[in-house]
Write an enzyme that holds these catalytic residues in place. Structure first.
Site, mmCIF file in Angstrom:
data_model
loop_
_atom_site.group_PDB
_atom_site.id
_atom_site.type_symbol
_atom_site.label_atom_id
_atom_site.label_comp_id
_atom_site.label_asym_id
_atom_site.label_seq_id
_atom_site.Cartn_x
_atom_site.Cartn_y
_atom_site.Cartn_z
ATOM 1 N N HIS A 191 0.664 -1.528 0.125
ATOM 2 C CA HIS A 191 -0.106 0.425 -0.005
ATOM 3 C C HIS A 191 0.793 1.161 -0.131
ATOM 4 O O HIS A 191 2.096 1.171 0.430
ATOM 5 C CB HIS A 191 -0.905 0.115 1.163
ATOM 6 C CG HIS A 191 -1.896 1.222 1.519
ATOM 7 N ND1 HIS A 191 -1.361 2.203 2.018
ATOM 8 C CD2 HIS A 191 -3.067 0.972 1.222
ATOM 9 C CE1 HIS A 191 -2.331 2.969 2.216
ATOM 10 N NE2 HIS A 191 -3.130 2.017 1.315
ATOM 11 N N ARG A 208 -1.925 1.214 -4.278
ATOM 12 C CA ARG A 208 -2.151 -0.533 -4.350
ATOM 13 C C ARG A 208 -2.360 -0.576 -6.095
ATOM 14 O O ARG A 208 -3.159 0.007 -7.233
ATOM 15 C CB ARG A 208 -3.472 -0.835 -3.448
ATOM 16 C CG ARG A 208 -3.240 -0.685 -1.674
ATOM 17 C CD ARG A 208 -4.101 -1.208 -1.415
ATOM 18 N NE ARG A 208 -5.822 -0.709 -1.623
ATOM 19 C CZ ARG A 208 -6.766 -1.180 -0.503
ATOM 20 N NH1 ARG A 208 -6.498 -2.814 -0.308
ATOM 21 N NH2 ARG A 208 -7.230 -0.473 -1.186
ATOM 22 N N LYS A 266 -6.318 -0.528 -7.573
ATOM 23 C CA LYS A 266 -6.886 0.420 -7.261
ATOM 24 C C LYS A 266 -7.349 2.080 -8.260
ATOM 25 O O LYS A 266 -6.461 2.001 -9.145
ATOM 26 C CB LYS A 266 -6.623 0.877 -6.093
ATOM 27 C CG LYS A 266 -6.128 -0.363 -5.170
ATOM 28 C CD LYS A 266 -8.056 -0.757 -4.837
ATOM 29 C CE LYS A 266 -7.801 -1.455 -3.527
ATOM 30 N NZ LYS A 266 -9.540 -2.629 -3.307
ATOM 31 N N ASP A 270 -6.211 7.995 -7.203
ATOM 32 C CA ASP A 270 -6.405 9.277 -5.872
ATOM 33 C C ASP A 270 -5.257 10.372 -5.961
ATOM 34 O O ASP A 270 -3.657 10.431 -5.628
ATOM 35 C CB ASP A 270 -6.438 8.252 -4.632
ATOM 36 C CG ASP A 270 -6.776 9.143 -3.521
ATOM 37 O OD1 ASP A 270 -7.226 10.242 -3.450
ATOM 38 O OD2 ASP A 270 -7.837 8.500 -2.572
ATOM 39 N N CYS A 277 -4.610 11.661 -2.901
ATOM 40 C CA CYS A 277 -3.487 11.741 -1.384
ATOM 41 C C CYS A 277 -1.818 11.121 -2.291
ATOM 42 O O CYS A 277 -1.579 11.158 -1.909
ATOM 43 C CB CYS A 277 -4.169 11.527 -0.261
ATOM 44 S SG CYS A 277 -4.129 9.491 -0.593
ATOM 45 N N TYR A 278 -2.338 9.736 -3.188
ATOM 46 C CA TYR A 278 -0.876 9.737 -3.648
ATOM 47 C C TYR A 278 0.076 10.501 -4.296
ATOM 48 O O TYR A 278 1.035 9.709 -4.157
ATOM 49 C CB TYR A 278 -1.477 8.274 -3.907
ATOM 50 C CG TYR A 278 -2.018 7.397 -3.000
ATOM 51 C CD1 TYR A 278 -1.979 6.193 -2.594
ATOM 52 C CD2 TYR A 278 -3.439 6.778 -3.351
ATOM 53 C CE1 TYR A 278 -2.420 6.144 -1.551
ATOM 54 C CE2 TYR A 278 -4.167 5.957 -2.579
ATOM 55 C CZ TYR A 278 -2.958 5.721 -1.334
ATOM 56 O OH TYR A 278 -4.283 4.348 -0.427
ATOM 57 N N ASP A 337 -9.413 14.226 -4.458
ATOM 58 C CA ASP A 337 -9.427 13.001 -4.641
ATOM 59 C C ASP A 337 -9.265 13.092 -6.200
ATOM 60 O O ASP A 337 -7.807 12.564 -6.747
ATOM 61 C CB ASP A 337 -9.637 11.354 -3.745
ATOM 62 C CG ASP A 337 -9.784 10.633 -4.265
ATOM 63 O OD1 ASP A 337 -9.266 10.249 -5.617
ATOM 64 O OD2 ASP A 337 -10.216 9.543 -3.924
ATOM 65 N N ASP A 355 -11.332 18.900 0.377
ATOM 66 C CA ASP A 355 -11.374 18.437 1.646
ATOM 67 C C ASP A 355 -9.951 18.599 1.954
ATOM 68 O O ASP A 355 -8.963 18.665 1.287
ATOM 69 C CB ASP A 355 -11.672 17.113 2.263
ATOM 70 C CG ASP A 355 -10.683 15.945 1.451
ATOM 71 O OD1 ASP A 355 -9.661 16.116 1.973
ATOM 72 O OD2 ASP A 355 -11.012 14.792 1.084
ATOM 73 N N HIS A 397 -6.823 15.924 1.017
ATOM 74 C CA HIS A 397 -6.811 15.976 0.023
ATOM 75 C C HIS A 397 -5.870 16.855 -0.687
ATOM 76 O O HIS A 397 -5.157 17.095 -1.239
ATOM 77 C CB HIS A 397 -7.642 15.565 -1.338
ATOM 78 C CG HIS A 397 -7.932 14.116 -0.909
ATOM 79 N ND1 HIS A 397 -8.711 13.546 -0.055
ATOM 80 C CD2 HIS A 397 -7.633 13.235 -1.019
ATOM 81 C CE1 HIS A 397 -9.137 12.347 -0.310
ATOM 82 N NE2 HIS A 397 -7.867 11.757 -1.271
#
Length: 445
Positions: free
Chosen positions: A232, A274, A277, A280, A282-283, A375, A382, A385
């Site tokens: 992850h 991952r 997936k 996103d 945030c990654y 995201d 938010d 993020h």
């Protein structure tokens, strides 16, 4: 099976196609609108972001009650975002934040999720309200470092924080998130990061942490939260950063880690967390930050590659690291400057991800023109993020800089050069000038 039969797509496939369609529509729009509209789309909406963030630090709506146990995190996400944008809060708001975080500090050490959530012993009854937590301790410490200044930094009771970290230490080498809580790589990172930046890291805290982190590197090459789970992005950053901070990064299979990492950036230009997936925002930091660390580990990676090509194991290297960033004297002094010296390591490797593509995803797909980041398209903005999209944007902008003091060339910045953010320390995710102030303060106090 009859070839004429139609194979129904899986839910995962349908979701992926939908996201790709939304993202590609935005990219196509950029090329079809007038130049004036393109300029607006390519620009970091700095003032709108600061307004969105500052309002959140002053007051949040009733819907945020679900995050009542995460209030230091809200402080960190907002304050760090404002600092990345090159701004700061006014003196009144700064003092209010320091006072608030001081009321989150447990008398016995560590920080809880909010005032009144720290331990409270009532007469002779062994009753406790909510307890201090490693995650909120990390968030509170990083918030206070981001605010900076003597009042903020001196509000941290380092002796009590150390005692709390020792209480969270498990004989296995791992850390518990709170008293009786879960043990995972995230707990190890938040404990070690806090101890490192406060200059209280010693052999007792470090003992066997490396063994636990090594056991969490999966066959894929990334890191899981605990042994036997799936690799992850968030845990991978935590695992790698922890091993750098304790001087044991050479024990990891870095070549296998790279193999896993380079496939996490997809056609949308952003990162997934991952395998299989969705992208996103945030990654952008959790995966992008790993690449920022890898760039400074070139000597260890080169040695592991030579060993692997010679038929040996990548982690059989006898070298603990020839550089001062990863080695030192016996005793706690050997840990005191690892984070500081890591910044001096030249980034000899070019980034192993597409830096400009990541910036494109963040600016065009995660950014909202009215302020804040999300995201992915279709999601709401938010503070979480916003923080990690901006952190990842900073990492990407500086990814071609050879050292921490080198500003990036204009061609390394997506959109106008005015989009440039403040640089961060990639091990702690605080902006560089605030890290240097904290390092000096805690090295002399």
């Amino acid at each position: 099976m009859d070839q004429s039969e139609t194979i129904s797509p899986t839910v995962t496939q349908r979701d992926q196609w939908m996201v790709e369609s939304q993202v590609f529509m935005i990219y196509e729009l950029l090329g079809s609108v007038p130049r004036s509209a393109q300029s607006v789309m390519l620009e970091l909406q700095r003032d709108n972001h600061i307004e969105f963030l500052t309002k959140g630090l002053k007051q949040l709506g009733p819907s945020f009650c679900v995050l009542d146990a995460n209030r230091p995190w809200l402080c960190y996400w907002i304050l760090h975002s404002i600092a990345l944008l090159g701004d700061s809060v006014d003196a009144e708001l700064e003092n209010n934040t320091i006072d608030f975080l001081s009321r989150c500090q447990d008398p016995n050490g560590g920080y809880a999720g909010g005032p009144g959530q720290a331990s409270n012993e009532v007469v002779s009854t062994v009753w406790k309200d909510e307890m201090p937590h490693l995650a909120t301790t990390y968030a509170a410490i990083n918030s206070l470092i981001t605010l900076g200044g003597h009042g903020s930094l001196s509000s941290i009771n380092r002796g009590k924080v150390y005692a709390f970290l020792r209480q969270m230490k498990d004989p296995s080498g791992a850390f518990s998130m709170h008293d009786g809580g879960e043990m995972d790589v995230r707990a190890c990172y938040t404990a070690i990061s806090v101890a490192s930046v406060l200059n209280i890291l010693d052999d007792d805290l470090v003992k066997d942490v490396g063994n636990y982190i090594v056991s969490c590197q999966t066959y894929e090459g990334g890191f899981s939260g605990e042994p036997g789970s799936e690799a992850h992005g968030g845990y991978t950053f935590c695992g790698l950063a922890t091993m750098v901070l304790i001087g044991e990064v050479n024990r990891l299979d870095l070549t296998s880690l790279i193999d896993w990492m380079v496939f996490r950036q997809g056609v949308e230009c952003g990162f997934q967390g991952r395998t299989n997936k969705l992208v996103d925002g945030c990654y952008s930091f959790w995966q992008g930050g790993v690449f920022a660390l890898i760039q400074k580990l070139h000597s260890i990676i080169d040695e592991q590659l030579m060993l692997s090509n010679a038929g040996g194991s990548a982690t059989e290297s006898p070298q603990t690291a020839s550089t001062s960033s990863h080695s030192g004297q016996r005793g706690s002094a050997k840990f005191s400057n690892i984070g500081f010296n890591f910044l001096k390591e030249p980034a000899e490797m070019e980034p192993l991800f597409h830096s400009m593509a990541l910036q494109q995803y963040i600016i065009l797909c995660s950014q909202l023109q009215e302020g804040g980041f999300r995201d992915k398209p279709g999601k709401q903005r938010d503070y979480y993020h916003t923080c990690y999209c901006l952190s990842g944007l900073s990492v990407a902008q500086y990814s071609y800089s050879k050292d921490a003091d080198s500003p990036p060339l204009p061609k390394a910045v997506f959109g106008p050069y005015s989009n440039l953010l403040q640089p961060i320390h990639p091990l702690y995710n605080v902006i560089l000038d605030r890290y240097h102030e904290a390092h000096k303060f805690f090295s002399t106090s």
